[in-house]
Structure formats: structure tokens, C-alpha cells
Design an enzyme around this catalytic site. Structure first.
Site, PDB file in Angstrom:
ATOM      1  N   ASP A  27      -0.877   7.177  -6.789  1.00 46.25           N
ATOM      2  CA  ASP A  27      -1.961   6.508  -6.905  1.00 46.25           C
ATOM      3  C   ASP A  27      -3.441   7.417  -7.301  1.00 46.25           C
ATOM      4  O   ASP A  27      -3.178   8.491  -7.439  1.00 46.25           O
ATOM      5  CB  ASP A  27      -2.229   5.648  -5.166  1.00 46.25           C
ATOM      6  CG  ASP A  27      -2.283   6.922  -4.055  1.00 46.25           C
ATOM      7  OD1 ASP A  27      -2.040   8.062  -4.495  1.00 46.25           O
ATOM      8  OD2 ASP A  27      -2.601   6.605  -3.027  1.00 46.25           O
ATOM      9  N   ASN A  83      -4.563   2.996   8.421  1.00 47.11           N
ATOM     10  CA  ASN A  83      -4.393   1.663   8.347  1.00 47.11           C
ATOM     11  C   ASN A  83      -2.887   1.264   7.787  1.00 47.11           C
ATOM     12  O   ASN A  83      -2.704  -0.178   7.642  1.00 47.11           O
ATOM     13  CB  ASN A  83      -5.583   0.871   7.591  1.00 47.11           C
ATOM     14  CG  ASN A  83      -5.394   1.440   6.216  1.00 47.11           C
ATOM     15  OD1 ASN A  83      -4.797   2.335   5.664  1.00 47.11           O
ATOM     16  ND2 ASN A  83      -5.841   0.577   5.093  1.00 47.11           N
ATOM     17  N   HIS A 100      -1.587   1.897   5.008  1.00 44.37           N
ATOM     18  CA  HIS A 100      -1.539   1.664   3.659  1.00 44.37           C
ATOM     19  C   HIS A 100      -0.436   2.861   3.118  1.00 44.37           C
ATOM     20  O   HIS A 100      -0.114   3.700   3.474  1.00 44.37           O
ATOM     21  CB  HIS A 100      -2.867   1.931   2.666  1.00 44.37           C
ATOM     22  CG  HIS A 100      -3.382   3.293   2.648  1.00 44.37           C
ATOM     23  ND1 HIS A 100      -4.614   3.556   2.219  1.00 44.37           N
ATOM     24  CD2 HIS A 100      -2.844   4.418   3.060  1.00 44.37           C
ATOM     25  CE1 HIS A 100      -4.845   4.838   2.097  1.00 44.37           C
ATOM     26  NE2 HIS A 100      -3.792   5.548   2.654  1.00 44.37           N
ATOM     27  N   GLU A 128      -3.503  -1.415   0.399  1.00 41.94           N
ATOM     28  CA  GLU A 128      -4.139  -1.390   1.311  1.00 41.94           C
ATOM     29  C   GLU A 128      -4.031  -2.741   2.358  1.00 41.94           C
ATOM     30  O   GLU A 128      -3.185  -3.648   1.825  1.00 41.94           O
ATOM     31  CB  GLU A 128      -5.726  -1.451   1.270  1.00 41.94           C
ATOM     32  CG  GLU A 128      -6.049  -0.217   0.415  1.00 41.94           C
ATOM     33  CD  GLU A 128      -6.278   0.707   1.071  1.00 41.94           C
ATOM     34  OE1 GLU A 128      -5.984   0.976   2.582  1.00 41.94           O
ATOM     35  OE2 GLU A 128      -7.273   1.667   0.697  1.00 41.94           O
TER      36      GLU A 128
END
Ligand code: PGA
Length: 253
Positions: free
Chosen positions: A67, A136, A138, A143
Site C-alpha cells: 500500500d 481500526n 485495516h 479501511e
């Protein structure tokens, strides 16, 4: 999903390096993906040192970056491609046969995504996908709320990722980055083997959710429970929120 709990961050990193090296020794032409971030720092140190000592060779393997932040490029401090350059590629004694790195500063981001997609199609599917996990849940920049069927794509960063980015990755510089590009969950789920690593008490709660809560795109990492060959290596702190029977490791079906 098989859960392995190591005592310390060093032990977790050692176990992840051993796992990856064994995988590559068994499949020298593997397509692999390693993550950026703080979690894999020691893992990459062990891996590159073993490569230099000829315990493992990547010269027939291929590498795809997971990423990248949109808006910063390979030269920029804190970019994931810079991280991969500095912590992995620059430390290897022999390079991968094929390498895909993003340029998050490119004029045409869609072209970058097309290239990544094609790279995975040419050399893939991914054999070994090593992942960290965000606070979170991800995976890469997939996300919360992400569509699990997406391949390489561009995504809005979550509020959690935006909140922590400056102090965690950019030395408190206010870059106000709002988007990421990433391998999609579809490509990660097609990987022959997934290895997720997490350490530290800050990850306790999200690791508990990933392992004990139902699969939902609200916590993207929960999808890994549907993967047929997924391993999770934790240190004791990251494992401390798990049900007692899993705190020393185990398997969930
Ligand atoms: P970290 O990031 O390793 O820096 O905690 C993990 C992630 O956000 O995926």
C-alpha cells in the site's frame, strides 16, 4: 486461522522471519508482499540479515508493495515505498527477480493501480502475503467499510488512520493525507498463505475483535477468518485480550 503467540516482539519477529524464509525456500519463485509500518521493522531486520547470510534467497522471487499514501513518493520520508527501499531492498545482497513499488506522487494514480493489478496477474496470485493490522482493523489501506471484492484500488483513509498518521509516520509534520492506494481484499484472500503480525498492548483490542468477532467490513481484518491458510503471530501483549484458551495460541475454524 492459526494463532501463534510469542513471548516478545523480538520472538514474534524471529518467528515471522523463519516462517517467511521457510515459505520461500519451499517456493523460490514465490510472489510475496511484506507490509510497511512499525510492526515489521524487526522482522525485516532478521529477514534481510538472513538473506545476506544466505539462509534464504529471493533472487527468483517477486515482490509487490502492499500500500501507499496518495501524495507522497518514493523519495519522501514516511512513504511506504521509501520504507520498503530502505528497510528491505537496500539491505538485500541480491534483489528480487521482479519488484513492484508504488509512486504515490504520480500524476496518474489509476495507472499505478493498473500496473499493480497487472503485476499480480503476471507473477501471482500472491503466494505469501505478510500483513500488519491497523488500530481500526485495516489491512493495507483497506479501511473500515471497504468492499471485500475490490482488487488494487484507491481508498479514503479512515478517521483513525488520519488521526495517527502525523505522529506515527511523519515526525509530526502535518501532511493532511486523505487517501491511500492498496492491494484489495480480493487479492489478499487469493494469496496462497497469509501471515498477519501484531505486537504491543495498543493492538490488544483490535486483535481480539479480528479473532472473536464475526466477519464484517467494519473491521476488515475479520475477513481473514475466511482464509484457508492464514497464520497470526502475536507477541504476548497483543494476545492479552484474547479468550484465555487462545492466549498461548491455538486454532479457530
Ligand atoms: P503499524 O501499522 O505496524 O505501524 O502499527 C500497521 C497498519 O496500520 O497496518
Amino acid at each position: 486461522m492459526k494463532i501463534i503467540v510469542a513471548d516478545t516482539y523480538e520472538d514474534m519477529s524471529r518467528a515471522a522471519a523463519d516462517f517467511s524464509e521457510k515459505y520461500i525456500r519451499n517456493k523460490p519463485d514465490a510472489l510475496i508482499s511484506f507490509p510497511g509500518g512499525n510492526t515489521p521493522l524487526k522482522f525485516l531486520e532478521y529477514f534481510t540479515s538472513d538473506e545476506s547470510n544466505k539462509t534464504v534467497s529471493v533472487s527468483r522471487s517477486s515482490f509487490v508493495q502492499l500500500d501507499e499514501w496518495v501524495g507522497i513518493g518514493p523519495e519522501d520520508e514516511g512513504s511506504c515505498s521509501r520504507f520498503i527501499q530502505d528497510k528491505l531492498l537496500a539491505k538485500l545482497s541480491h534483489q528480487f527477480a521482479h519488484t513492484f513499488l508504488f509512486n504515490g506522487k504520480a500524476d496518474n494514480i489509476d495507472e499505478q493501480l493498473d500496473e499493480q493489478n497487472k503485476f499480480v496477474e503476471s507473477y501471482g496470485p500472491i503466494d505469501l502475503s505478510v500483513l500488519g493490522i491497523g488500530l481500526n482493523g485495516h489491512l493495507g489501506f483497506n479501511e473500515d467499510g471497504v468492499d471485500f471484492s475490490l482488487r488494487s484500488h484507491r481508498n479514503q483513509l479512515s478517521d483513525t488512520t488520519k488521526r495517527i498518521q502525523d505522529y506515527k509516520y511523519f515526525n509530526n509534520k502535518k501532511l493532511n493525507l486523505t487517501e491511500g492506494i492498496t492491494l484489495g481484499i480480493a487479492q489478499i484472500m487469493e494469496a496462497k498463505c497469509v501471515l498477519l503480525i501484531a505486537n504491543g498492548s495498543a493492538k490488544q483490542e483490535i486483535v481480539r475483535k479480528m479473532i472473536t468477532e464475526p466477519v464484517s467490513n467494519k473491521v476488515p481484518a475479520t475477513v481473514l477468518k475466511n482464509h484457508k491458510n492464514c497464520f497470526v503471530i502475536l507477541d504476548k501483549d497483543a494476545a492479552a485480550g484474547l479468550p484465555t484458551k487462545l492466549r498461548d495460541g491455538g486454532e479457530i475454524k
